[in-house]
Motif scaffolding. Structure first.
Motif, PDB file in Angstrom:
ATOM      1  N   GLY A  79     -41.087  -1.797  55.361  1.00  0.00           N
ATOM      2  CA  GLY A  79     -42.357  -1.922  54.658  1.00  0.00           C
ATOM      3  C   GLY A  79     -43.069  -0.610  54.439  1.00  0.00           C
ATOM      4  N   THR A  80     -42.907   0.325  55.369  1.00  0.00           N
ATOM      5  CA  THR A  80     -43.565   1.633  55.260  1.00  0.00           C
ATOM      6  C   THR A  80     -42.663   2.699  54.647  1.00  0.00           C
ATOM      7  N   HIS A  81     -41.392   2.374  54.422  1.00  0.00           N
ATOM      8  CA  HIS A  81     -40.387   3.311  53.883  1.00  0.00           C
ATOM      9  C   HIS A  81     -40.117   4.489  54.834  1.00  0.00           C
ATOM     10  N   VAL A  82     -40.488   4.344  56.099  1.00  0.00           N
ATOM     11  CA  VAL A  82     -40.175   5.393  57.063  1.00  0.00           C
ATOM     12  C   VAL A  82     -38.665   5.485  57.277  1.00  0.00           C
ATOM     13  N   SER A  83     -37.950   4.371  57.128  1.00  0.00           N
ATOM     14  CA  SER A  83     -36.484   4.410  57.260  1.00  0.00           C
ATOM     15  C   SER A  83     -35.879   5.320  56.194  1.00  0.00           C
ATOM     16  N   ASP A  84     -36.440   5.314  54.987  1.00  0.00           N
ATOM     17  CA  ASP A  84     -35.954   6.220  53.941  1.00  0.00           C
ATOM     18  C   ASP A  84     -36.224   7.668  54.321  1.00  0.00           C
ATOM     19  N   ASN A 116     -51.799  -5.877  62.789  1.00  0.00           N
ATOM     20  CA  ASN A 116     -52.518  -6.265  61.579  1.00  0.00           C
ATOM     21  C   ASN A 116     -53.822  -5.497  61.407  1.00  0.00           C
ATOM     22  N   THR A 117     -54.341  -4.920  62.482  1.00  0.00           N
ATOM     23  CA  THR A 117     -55.583  -4.157  62.381  1.00  0.00           C
ATOM     24  C   THR A 117     -55.349  -2.745  61.857  1.00  0.00           C
ATOM     25  N   LEU A 118     -54.080  -2.334  61.727  1.00  0.00           N
ATOM     26  CA  LEU A 118     -53.769  -0.977  61.288  1.00  0.00           C
ATOM     27  C   LEU A 118     -53.677  -0.908  59.768  1.00  0.00           C
ATOM     28  N   SER A 119     -54.157   0.183  59.210  1.00  0.00           N
ATOM     29  CA  SER A 119     -53.983   0.437  57.781  1.00  0.00           C
ATOM     30  C   SER A 119     -52.539   0.845  57.517  1.00  0.00           C
ATOM     31  N   ASN A 120     -52.170   0.920  56.241  1.00  0.00           N
ATOM     32  CA  ASN A 120     -50.809   1.341  55.896  1.00  0.00           C
ATOM     33  C   ASN A 120     -50.527   2.747  56.419  1.00  0.00           C
ATOM     34  N   GLU A 121     -51.509   3.627  56.311  1.00  0.00           N
ATOM     35  CA  GLU A 121     -51.319   4.999  56.795  1.00  0.00           C
ATOM     36  C   GLU A 121     -51.122   5.018  58.307  1.00  0.00           C
ATOM     37  N   GLN A 122     -51.868   4.202  59.012  1.00  0.00           N
ATOM     38  CA  GLN A 122     -51.736   4.161  60.465  1.00  0.00           C
ATOM     39  C   GLN A 122     -50.404   3.558  60.888  1.00  0.00           C
ATOM     40  N   GLN A 123     -49.900   2.580  60.140  1.00  0.00           N
ATOM     41  CA  GLN A 123     -48.583   2.027  60.450  1.00  0.00           C
ATOM     42  C   GLN A 123     -47.497   3.083  60.278  1.00  0.00           C
ATOM     43  N   VAL A 124     -47.639   3.901  59.230  1.00  0.00           N
ATOM     44  CA  VAL A 124     -46.677   5.000  59.031  1.00  0.00           C
ATOM     45  C   VAL A 124     -46.760   5.977  60.195  1.00  0.00           C
ATOM     46  N   PHE A 129     -44.660   8.476  65.007  1.00  0.00           N
ATOM     47  CA  PHE A 129     -44.905   8.889  66.387  1.00  0.00           C
ATOM     48  C   PHE A 129     -43.690   8.626  67.266  1.00  0.00           C
ATOM     49  N   HIS A 130     -42.823   7.723  66.846  1.00  0.00           N
ATOM     50  CA  HIS A 130     -41.587   7.420  67.577  1.00  0.00           C
ATOM     51  C   HIS A 130     -40.429   8.318  67.131  1.00  0.00           C
ATOM     52  N   MET A 131     -40.692   9.281  66.270  1.00  0.00           N
ATOM     53  CA  MET A 131     -39.638  10.072  65.628  1.00  0.00           C
ATOM     54  C   MET A 131     -39.836  11.551  65.948  1.00  0.00           C
ATOM     55  N   VAL A 132     -38.878  12.143  66.667  1.00  0.00           N
ATOM     56  CA  VAL A 132     -38.905  13.559  67.022  1.00  0.00           C
ATOM     57  C   VAL A 132     -37.903  14.299  66.126  1.00  0.00           C
ATOM     58  N   ASN A 146     -43.038  19.983  76.936  1.00  0.00           N
ATOM     59  CA  ASN A 146     -44.074  19.034  76.540  1.00  0.00           C
ATOM     60  C   ASN A 146     -45.276  19.777  75.965  1.00  0.00           C
ATOM     61  N   PRO A 147     -46.021  19.143  75.045  1.00  0.00           N
ATOM     62  CA  PRO A 147     -45.725  17.841  74.437  1.00  0.00           C
ATOM     63  C   PRO A 147     -44.688  17.971  73.332  1.00  0.00           C
ATOM     64  N   LEU A 148     -43.960  16.894  73.104  1.00  0.00           N
ATOM     65  CA  LEU A 148     -42.981  16.875  72.022  1.00  0.00           C
ATOM     66  C   LEU A 148     -43.700  16.766  70.689  1.00  0.00           C
ATOM     67  N   MET A 149     -43.242  17.527  69.713  1.00  0.00           N
ATOM     68  CA  MET A 149     -43.784  17.413  68.370  1.00  0.00           C
ATOM     69  C   MET A 149     -43.096  16.249  67.663  1.00  0.00           C
ATOM     70  N   THR A 150     -43.877  15.359  67.119  1.00  0.00           N
ATOM     71  CA  THR A 150     -43.329  14.204  66.405  1.00  0.00           C
ATOM     72  C   THR A 150     -43.615  14.342  64.923  1.00  0.00           C
ATOM     73  N   ARG A 151     -43.034  13.439  64.151  1.00  0.00           N
ATOM     74  CA  ARG A 151     -43.253  13.446  62.710  1.00  0.00           C
ATOM     75  C   ARG A 151     -44.648  12.944  62.340  1.00  0.00           C
ATOM     76  N   ALA A 152     -45.392  12.441  63.326  1.00  0.00           N
ATOM     77  CA  ALA A 152     -46.758  11.995  63.035  1.00  0.00           C
ATOM     78  C   ALA A 152     -47.674  13.174  62.750  1.00  0.00           C
ATOM     79  N   GLY A 153     -47.238  14.379  63.116  1.00  0.00           N
ATOM     80  CA  GLY A 153     -48.011  15.571  62.813  1.00  0.00           C
ATOM     81  C   GLY A 153     -48.943  15.953  63.935  1.00  0.00           C
ATOM     82  N   GLY A 154     -50.032  16.592  63.562  1.00  0.00           N
ATOM     83  CA  GLY A 154     -50.971  17.070  64.570  1.00  0.00           C
ATOM     84  C   GLY A 154     -50.710  18.526  64.887  1.00  0.00           C
ATOM     85  N   VAL A 155     -51.722  19.184  65.388  1.00  0.00           N
ATOM     86  CA  VAL A 155     -51.630  20.606  65.701  1.00  0.00           C
ATOM     87  C   VAL A 155     -51.294  20.765  67.175  1.00  0.00           C
TER      88      VAL A 155
END
Length: 261
Positions: A79-84, A116-124, A129-132, A146-155
Motif C-alpha cells: 500500500g505504501t510502495h515501500v517494497s518497490d 489507522n491513526t497514522l497518515s500515509n506519510e507516517q505509515q511510510v 524505520f524497519h529498513m537499514v 549505535n544509533p543505526l541510521m534507517t531509511r526513515a531519515g533524521g539527523v
C-alpha cells in the motif's frame, strides 16, 4: 741432334694425342633450397571466459510470502510502495539492505486502531524505520555503532533512533518507545538480510515516548453470579439462573395461594 728430334717428336705426339678419357662428370646434384620461412602469425590470447551470471535479485515481498505469517506487513509494504523502494535500492546500492520484519502476531499485539491513526506519510516512515541501508549479518550486530541510521531519515539518528544490543547470540532492538528481539533469520544473500522481530518497531518521532501501545489483555469472561440463599438449615450458593427459577416459583406459589387454589 737425332736424340733431340726424337724428344721433340715425342713431345709433339704427347701434346697432339687425344687426352685419355676423363671419368664422366657426375651429374650436378639438385640444389636443395631451404624451406621457406614459416610466418608465425601473432596468436591472439584466448578470450576470457564469460563471468557467471549474476544470481537473481531477491524480492522482499516474495521472501515474506514464502515464509508465511506476514499478512499485515505485506499489505502495508504494497500500500505504501515501500517494497518497490527496497527492490530499487537493492539494484543500485552496493552496501545492501537489512530489514526487520514484524510478523502478524507483532501487529496483533498493538492497540486496536494504532495503524489507522497514522497518515500515509507516517505509515511510510514506520516501514522505513524497519529498513537499514546496510547489509548486516548477525555477528556484525555485535560491533555496529549505535544509533543505526534507517531509511526513515533524521539527523544523526536523533529523530528516528534505532539501537541494537547483543547478548550471546541474542539480538535486541530498541526504539525509544519499545523494544523487540530478533527471533529468526528469514533470508540472507550477501546483499539483503531479512530478520523476523517479535514487536513492531515504533519510532519516537511518531509515537509518544513512555506510552503503552501494547494491546491490553482480553477481559475475563464473566461467570454467573453466585448468591447465598438462607432460610434453611444449610446455606448454599445458587447461580443466577437458579435464582430466577426460585423467584418464578415463589411468584407462582403466591398467585396460587391468593386465589385459594
Amino acid at each position: 741432334m737425332k736424340h733431340q728430334f726424337i724428344v721433340l717428336a715425342l713431345l709433339f705426339l704427347i701434346n697432339t694425342a687425344p687426352t685419355s678419357a676423363q671419368p664422366a662428370a657426375s651429374p650436378t646434384a639438385p640444389m636443395v633450397l631451404p624451406p621457406p620461412p614459416v610466418s608465425l602469425a601473432p596468436v591472439s590470447p584466448a578470450p576470457d571466459s564469460p563471468p557467471p551470471p549474476a544470481p537473481p535479485q531477491a524480492h522482499l515481498l516474495k521472501i515474506l510470502q514464502k515464509e508465511g505469517g506476514f499478512t499485515v506487513l505485506i499489505k502495508l509494504l504494497r500500500g505504501t510502495h515501500v517494497s518497490d523502494q527496497v527492490d530499487s535500492e537493492l539494484s543500485d546500492l552496493n552496501e545492501g539492505i537489512t530489514f526487520f520484519a514484524p510478523d502478524d502476531a507483532a501487529f496483533s499485539a498493538l492497540k486496536a486502531g494504532t495503524l489507522n491513526t497514522l497518515s500515509n506519510e507516517q505509515q511510510v516512515q514506520l516501514l522505513q524505520f524497519h529498513m537499514v541501508p546496510t547489509y548486516l549479518t548477525m555477528s556484525q550486530f555485535q560491533t555496529v555503532s549505535n544509533p543505526l541510521m534507517t531509511r526513515a531519515g533524521g539527523v544523526g539518528g536523533k529523530e528516528f533512533p534505532l539501537n541494537v544490543t547483543t547478548k550471546g547470540d541474542k539480538v535486541s532492538v530498541f526504539t525509544g518507545v519499545d523494544g523487540a528481539s530478533v527471533t529468526k533469520t528469514l533470508f540472507t544473500d550477501g546483499k539483503l538480510a531479512v530478520y523476523q522481530v517479535d514487536k513492531v518497531l515504533l519510532p519516537v518521532s511518531i509515537f509518544s515516548k513512555g506510552e503503552d501501545y501494547a494491546q491490553g489483555p482480553a477481559p475475563p469472561t464473566k461467570k454467573p453470579a453466585e448468591l447465598s440463599v438462607s432460610g434453611s438449615s444449610e446455606v448454599g450458593k445458587v447461580k443466577t439462573g437458579d435464582v430466577v427459577r426460585l423467584v418464578v416459583g415463589v411468584g407462582v406459589a403466591g398467585v396460587v395461594a391468593s386465589l385459594g387454589l
